[in-house]
Design an enzyme around this catalytic site. Structure first.
Site, PDB file in Angstrom:
ATOM      1  N   LEU A 156      32.479  30.230  49.446  1.00 19.54           N
ATOM      2  CA  LEU A 156      31.813  29.465  48.377  1.00 19.54           C
ATOM      3  C   LEU A 156      30.296  29.721  48.469  1.00 19.54           C
ATOM      4  O   LEU A 156      29.525  28.839  48.818  1.00 19.54           O
ATOM      5  CB  LEU A 156      32.118  27.965  48.510  1.00 19.54           C
ATOM      6  CG  LEU A 156      31.768  27.128  47.269  1.00 19.54           C
ATOM      7  CD1 LEU A 156      32.888  27.193  46.249  1.00 19.54           C
ATOM      8  CD2 LEU A 156      31.517  25.667  47.645  1.00 19.54           C
ATOM      9  N   GLY A 157      29.918  30.949  48.169  1.00 21.70           N
ATOM     10  CA  GLY A 157      28.493  31.305  48.145  1.00 21.70           C
ATOM     11  C   GLY A 157      28.036  31.350  46.701  1.00 21.70           C
ATOM     12  O   GLY A 157      28.447  30.518  45.890  1.00 21.70           O
ATOM     13  N   ARG A 158      27.214  32.372  46.380  1.00 19.90           N
ATOM     14  CA  ARG A 158      26.686  32.479  45.009  1.00 19.90           C
ATOM     15  C   ARG A 158      27.823  32.687  44.008  1.00 19.90           C
ATOM     16  O   ARG A 158      27.967  31.908  43.052  1.00 19.90           O
ATOM     17  CB  ARG A 158      25.688  33.640  44.927  1.00 19.90           C
ATOM     18  CG  ARG A 158      24.388  33.374  45.657  1.00 19.90           C
ATOM     19  CD  ARG A 158      23.514  34.606  45.666  1.00 19.90           C
ATOM     20  NE  ARG A 158      24.062  35.638  46.515  1.00 19.90           N
ATOM     21  CZ  ARG A 158      23.517  36.052  47.658  1.00 19.90           C
ATOM     22  NH1 ARG A 158      22.374  35.530  48.070  1.00 19.90           N
ATOM     23  NH2 ARG A 158      24.074  36.983  48.386  1.00 19.90           N
ATOM     24  N   ILE A 159      28.640  33.721  44.230  1.00 25.56           N
ATOM     25  CA  ILE A 159      29.692  34.036  43.241  1.00 25.56           C
ATOM     26  C   ILE A 159      30.832  33.012  43.321  1.00 25.56           C
ATOM     27  O   ILE A 159      31.290  32.503  42.293  1.00 25.56           O
ATOM     28  CB  ILE A 159      30.198  35.483  43.434  1.00 25.56           C
ATOM     29  CG1 ILE A 159      29.036  36.473  43.207  1.00 25.56           C
ATOM     30  CG2 ILE A 159      31.354  35.789  42.486  1.00 25.56           C
ATOM     31  CD1 ILE A 159      29.310  37.901  43.625  1.00 25.56           C
ATOM     32  N   THR A 238      37.622  40.142  43.986  1.00 26.23           N
ATOM     33  CA  THR A 238      36.490  40.857  43.365  1.00 26.23           C
ATOM     34  C   THR A 238      35.416  41.110  44.424  1.00 26.23           C
ATOM     35  O   THR A 238      34.282  41.434  44.072  1.00 26.23           O
ATOM     36  CB  THR A 238      35.867  40.033  42.211  1.00 26.23           C
ATOM     37  OG1 THR A 238      35.497  38.755  42.716  1.00 26.23           O
ATOM     38  CG2 THR A 238      36.803  39.883  41.031  1.00 26.23           C
ATOM     39  N   ALA A 239      35.771  40.932  45.712  1.00 19.97           N
ATOM     40  CA  ALA A 239      34.750  41.083  46.763  1.00 19.97           C
ATOM     41  C   ALA A 239      34.701  42.540  47.249  1.00 19.97           C
ATOM     42  O   ALA A 239      33.929  43.340  46.715  1.00 19.97           O
ATOM     43  CB  ALA A 239      35.011  40.101  47.894  1.00 19.97           C
ATOM     44  N   ARG A 240      35.542  42.876  48.212  1.00 18.21           N
ATOM     45  CA  ARG A 240      35.637  44.258  48.677  1.00 18.21           C
ATOM     46  C   ARG A 240      37.089  44.555  49.052  1.00 18.21           C
ATOM     47  O   ARG A 240      37.768  43.714  49.641  1.00 18.21           O
ATOM     48  CB  ARG A 240      34.741  44.496  49.909  1.00 18.21           C
ATOM     49  CG  ARG A 240      33.251  44.641  49.599  1.00 18.21           C
ATOM     50  CD  ARG A 240      32.933  45.950  48.866  1.00 18.21           C
ATOM     51  NE  ARG A 240      31.519  46.100  48.567  1.00 18.21           N
ATOM     52  CZ  ARG A 240      30.929  45.775  47.413  1.00 18.21           C
ATOM     53  NH1 ARG A 240      31.661  45.276  46.414  1.00 18.21           N
ATOM     54  NH2 ARG A 240      29.642  45.965  47.227  1.00 18.21           N
ATOM     55  N   GLU A 269      38.202  53.838  46.654  1.00 19.65           N
ATOM     56  CA  GLU A 269      38.003  53.876  45.190  1.00 19.65           C
ATOM     57  C   GLU A 269      37.464  55.241  44.776  1.00 19.65           C
ATOM     58  O   GLU A 269      36.715  55.846  45.540  1.00 19.65           O
ATOM     59  CB  GLU A 269      37.001  52.786  44.782  1.00 19.65           C
ATOM     60  CG  GLU A 269      37.513  51.384  45.075  1.00 19.65           C
ATOM     61  CD  GLU A 269      36.451  50.306  44.832  1.00 19.65           C
ATOM     62  OE1 GLU A 269      35.366  50.614  44.321  1.00 19.65           O
ATOM     63  OE2 GLU A 269      36.725  49.152  45.185  1.00 19.65           O
ATOM     64  N   HIS A 288      36.548  48.214  39.397  1.00 21.18           N
ATOM     65  CA  HIS A 288      35.312  47.774  40.068  1.00 21.18           C
ATOM     66  C   HIS A 288      34.183  47.542  39.045  1.00 21.18           C
ATOM     67  O   HIS A 288      33.172  48.252  39.035  1.00 21.18           O
ATOM     68  CB  HIS A 288      34.870  48.781  41.149  1.00 21.18           C
ATOM     69  CG  HIS A 288      33.924  48.177  42.138  1.00 21.18           C
ATOM     70  ND1 HIS A 288      33.812  48.598  43.440  1.00 21.18           N
ATOM     71  CD2 HIS A 288      33.036  47.137  42.022  1.00 21.18           C
ATOM     72  CE1 HIS A 288      32.903  47.877  44.070  1.00 21.18           C
ATOM     73  NE2 HIS A 288      32.406  46.979  43.226  1.00 21.18           N
ATOM     74  N   ILE A 289      34.397  46.522  38.204  1.00 15.51           N
ATOM     75  CA  ILE A 289      33.441  46.242  37.125  1.00 15.51           C
ATOM     76  C   ILE A 289      32.845  44.844  37.223  1.00 15.51           C
ATOM     77  O   ILE A 289      32.377  44.292  36.237  1.00 15.51           O
ATOM     78  CB  ILE A 289      34.109  46.434  35.731  1.00 15.51           C
ATOM     79  CG1 ILE A 289      35.451  45.674  35.654  1.00 15.51           C
ATOM     80  CG2 ILE A 289      34.281  47.900  35.407  1.00 15.51           C
ATOM     81  CD1 ILE A 289      36.032  45.575  34.256  1.00 15.51           C
TER      82      ILE A 289
HETATM   83  P1  NAP Z   1      27.095  35.117  49.264  1.00 17.75           P
HETATM   84  O1  NAP Z   1      26.310  34.262  48.353  1.00 17.75           O
HETATM   85  O2  NAP Z   1      26.468  35.602  50.533  1.00 17.75           O
HETATM   86  O3  NAP Z   1      28.457  34.355  49.599  1.00 17.75           O
HETATM   87  C1  NAP Z   1      29.326  34.752  50.608  1.00 17.75           C
HETATM   88  C2  NAP Z   1      30.092  33.527  51.093  1.00 17.75           C
HETATM   89  O4  NAP Z   1      31.056  33.942  52.054  1.00 17.75           O
HETATM   90  C3  NAP Z   1      29.225  32.476  51.772  1.00 17.75           C
HETATM   91  O5  NAP Z   1      29.587  31.222  51.278  1.00 17.75           O
HETATM   92  C4  NAP Z   1      29.583  32.580  53.254  1.00 17.75           C
HETATM   93  O6  NAP Z   1      29.475  31.301  53.862  1.00 17.75           O
HETATM   94  C5  NAP Z   1      31.016  33.085  53.184  1.00 17.75           C
HETATM   95  N1  NAP Z   1      31.412  33.877  54.351  1.00 17.75           N
HETATM   96  C6  NAP Z   1      30.789  34.966  54.857  1.00 17.75           C
HETATM   97  N2  NAP Z   1      31.480  35.440  55.924  1.00 17.75           N
HETATM   98  C7  NAP Z   1      32.562  34.628  56.070  1.00 17.75           C
HETATM   99  C8  NAP Z   1      33.642  34.590  56.981  1.00 17.75           C
HETATM  100  N3  NAP Z   1      33.757  35.495  57.975  1.00 17.75           N
HETATM  101  N4  NAP Z   1      34.566  33.611  56.862  1.00 17.75           N
HETATM  102  C9  NAP Z   1      34.448  32.686  55.891  1.00 17.75           C
HETATM  103  N5  NAP Z   1      33.452  32.662  54.978  1.00 17.75           N
HETATM  104  C10 NAP Z   1      32.522  33.628  55.089  1.00 17.75           C
HETATM  105  O7  NAP Z   1      27.588  36.449  48.519  1.00 17.75           O
HETATM  106  P2  NAP Z   1      27.845  36.660  46.936  1.00 17.75           P
HETATM  107  O8  NAP Z   1      26.583  37.036  46.259  1.00 17.75           O
HETATM  108  O9  NAP Z   1      28.629  35.499  46.441  1.00 17.75           O
HETATM  109  O10 NAP Z   1      28.757  37.979  46.999  1.00 17.75           O
HETATM  110  C11 NAP Z   1      29.988  38.004  47.692  1.00 17.75           C
HETATM  111  C12 NAP Z   1      30.544  39.420  47.777  1.00 17.75           C
HETATM  112  O11 NAP Z   1      31.022  39.801  46.494  1.00 17.75           O
HETATM  113  C13 NAP Z   1      29.528  40.511  48.124  1.00 17.75           C
HETATM  114  O12 NAP Z   1      29.382  40.641  49.521  1.00 17.75           O
HETATM  115  C14 NAP Z   1      30.102  41.760  47.487  1.00 17.75           C
HETATM  116  O13 NAP Z   1      30.828  42.502  48.442  1.00 17.75           O
HETATM  117  C15 NAP Z   1      31.055  41.223  46.443  1.00 17.75           C
HETATM  118  N6  NAP Z   1      30.655  41.627  45.067  1.00 17.75           N
HETATM  119  C16 NAP Z   1      31.487  42.429  44.344  1.00 17.75           C
HETATM  120  C17 NAP Z   1      31.153  42.783  43.056  1.00 17.75           C
HETATM  121  C18 NAP Z   1      32.065  43.640  42.221  1.00 17.75           C
HETATM  122  O14 NAP Z   1      31.585  44.447  41.440  1.00 17.75           O
HETATM  123  N7  NAP Z   1      33.352  43.464  42.307  1.00 17.75           N
HETATM  124  C19 NAP Z   1      29.946  42.350  42.475  1.00 17.75           C
HETATM  125  C20 NAP Z   1      29.138  41.526  43.231  1.00 17.75           C
HETATM  126  C21 NAP Z   1      29.504  41.169  44.533  1.00 17.75           C
HETATM  127  P3  NAP Z   1      29.226  31.152  55.456  1.00 17.75           P
HETATM  128  O15 NAP Z   1      28.041  31.999  55.771  1.00 17.75           O
HETATM  129  O16 NAP Z   1      29.022  29.680  55.665  1.00 17.75           O
HETATM  130  O17 NAP Z   1      30.485  31.648  56.109  1.00 17.75           O
END
Ligand code: NAP
Length: 323
Positions: A156-159, A238-240, A269, A288-289
Site C-alpha cells: 500500500l504505497g503510492r500505486i 502490475t508491479a514486476r 518481456e 507492460h503499459i
Molecule cells: P512505493 O510507493 O514505494 O510502494 C511500494 C509499497 O510496497 C510500499 O507500501 C512498501 O511498504 C511495500 N513493500 C516494499 N517491500 C515490501 C515487502 N518486502 N513486503 C511487503 N511490502 C513491501 O512504490 P510505487 O510507486 O507504488 O510502485 C510500486 C512498483 O510498481 C514499482 O516498484 C514498480 O516496479 C511497479 N510499477 C510498474 C509499472 C508498470 O508499468 N506496470 C508502472 C509503475 C510502477 P513498506 O516499505 O512498509 O514495506
C-alpha cells in the site's frame, strides 16, 4: 567548452530531446530493444549521463565499463534493473520517476481487475472468433461482482494506495500488507485494514501486487501461496513479473487452483505468441503499459531529463535512489 555526452537506450519525446540537445552531445540507440549489452558496454565507456528503461539491465559489469558516468536516469519508478548499490559505491547517481505515473498505473490495475472479473477481454475474443451464439444462454457466460469483495493490496504505497481509492468508490473491502503498516489516518482515508501476509493471502477475493521487485519479493507468489488463496480468487500484477513464479501460476490457472489472473508484467518481456499464458482463457494480458498514457509518459520524460541534468552536475536528482 566541450559538451558532456549523454546516451539514451531508446528515444524520448521531442521536447525532451530538444532540451537534452541544447546542453549535451546526445546519441540515441535505434534498432533492437533492449539494446544488446555488448553495444551498451561500448557506449557507456565515454558518456557522462545515461538515460535507460526498465528493459536495460545495468549491472556491475556495465557500471565498471563506464569511466566518466555521473548519472543513470531511468524512465521508470522501478529500479530493480539497476545495481543501485554498486552505482552508489562508484559515486554514480541514480534518478527515477515516481509520483507522475501513480494514477495511470493504478488505473491500469483497476481496469485489469474489472476486465478479468467481468470477462471483458475473454468476451471480445469470443466475438472475434464468431462464437457468440455458443454463450447466448443467461447462465453461459457470467462474471463476478466487484462490490462487497475483499481486495488485498500487497504494497500500500503510492500505486497501491491510489488503487485503494478506486476500490473504495466501488464498495470493496480493502485489506493490505506492507512490511510496516501505514498511519491510522491514511488507513481511515483509504478505508484499508492492515493484515498479516498470511491473512491477506487467505482472505482476499482479489490480490493486487504493488511491491517493488527485490530479493525479498522475488518469486514470492508460488504454488505454496496459490494453494492458500481462495479457489475463487483472482491475482492482479502490475508491479514486476519476477515477483510471481510464472510456471506455478500457469499450473494454478490451468488446474483451477485460483480463478483467474490479470497481468501487465512478466518474468521475461516481451512474451512470445507461443507462451503458455496465451492459451489460458481466464487470464488477461497487457503488454507492460502501466504508465503508458500520453500525459503520463510526457511527465516521465520531463522528470527523466531533470534528474539527468541534476545528476550529471554532481547534484542529487529530484527523485534519487540512495543519495
Ligand atoms: P512505493 O510507493 O514505494 O510502494 C511500494 C509499497 O510496497 C510500499 O507500501 C512498501 O511498504 C511495500 N513493500 C516494499 N517491500 C515490501 C515487502 N518486502 N513486503 C511487503 N511490502 C513491501 O512504490 P510505487 O510507486 O507504488 O510502485 C510500486 C512498483 O510498481 C514499482 O516498484 C514498480 O516496479 C511497479 N510499477 C510498474 C509499472 C508498470 O508499468 N506496470 C508502472 C509503475 C510502477 P513498506 O516499505 O512498509 O514495506
Amino acid at each position: 567548452m566541450k559538451k558532456k555526452r549523454v546516451f539514451l537506450t531508446r528515444t524520448l519525446h521531442d521536447f525532451a530531446l530538444k532540451e537534452l540537445k541544447k546542453r549535451y552531445q546526445i546519441e540515441i540507440h535505434s534498432g533492437k530493444i533492449p539494446i544488446p549489452k555488448i553495444k551498451l558496454e561500448l557506449k557507456i565507456k565515454n558518456i557522462d549521463g545515461l538515460i535507460c528503461f526498465p528493459y536495460d539491465k545495468i549491472d556491475k559489469e556495465l557500471i565498471d565499463a563506464a569511466k566518466n558516468l555521473k548519472v543513470i536516469s531511468t524512465y521508470s519508478v522501478g529500479f530493480d534493473h539497476i545495481d543501485t548499490q554498486y552505482a552508489k559505491k562508484k559515486k554514480i547517481r541514480v534518478g527515477y520517476t515516481p509520483e507522475v505515473l501513480t494514477d495511470a498505473t493504478a488505473d491500469l490495475a483497476f481496469s485489469l481487475m474489472i476486465d478479468v472479473l467481468r470477462r471483458v477481454s475473454e468476451g471480445d475474443r469470443i466475438i472475434r472468433h464468431g462464437k457468440w451464439k455458443q454463450i447466448y444462454g443467461a447462465y453461459d457466460y457470467v462474471g463476478t461482482d466487484l462490490q462487497g469483495k475483499t481486495l488485498g493490496i500487497f504494497g500500500l504505497g503510492r500505486i497501491g494506495g491510489t488503487l485503494a481509492k478506486r476500490a473504495k468508490a466501488f464498495d470493496m473491502k480493502i485489506i493490505y500488507h506492507n512490511r510496516k503498516d501505514v498511519s491510522k489516518n491514511k488507513e481511515k482515508i483509504l478505508g484499508a485494514k492492515y493484515v498479516t501476509f498470511e491473512k491477506m493471502i487467505t482472505d482476499s477475493d482479489i490480490i493486487s501486487i504493488h511491491v517493488p521487485h527485490t530479493k525479498e519479493t522475488n518469486q514470492l507468489f508460488d504454488m505454496k501461496i496459490f494453494k492458500k488463496m481462495k479457489k475463487t480468487a483472482f491475482l492482479i500484477n502490475t508491479a514486476r513479473g519476477k515477483i510471481i513464479n510464472e510456471k506455478d501460476l500457469i499450473t494454478a490457472l490451468n488446474k483451477k487452483i485460483i480463478a483467474g489472473a490479470a497481468l501487465d508484467v512478466y518474468e521475461s518481456e516481451p512474451i512470445s505468441k507461443n507462451h503458455p499464458l496465451i492459451k489460458i482463457q481466464n487470464v488477461v494480458l497487457a503488454p507492460h503499459i502501466g504508465s503508458s498514457t500520453d500525459e503520463t509518459r510526457a511527465k516521465m520524460a520531463e522528470l527523466t531529463v531533470k534528474n539527468l541534468n541534476l545528476g550529471i552536475n554532481g547534484k542529487s536528482p529530484i527523485y534519487s535512489v540512495g543519495y
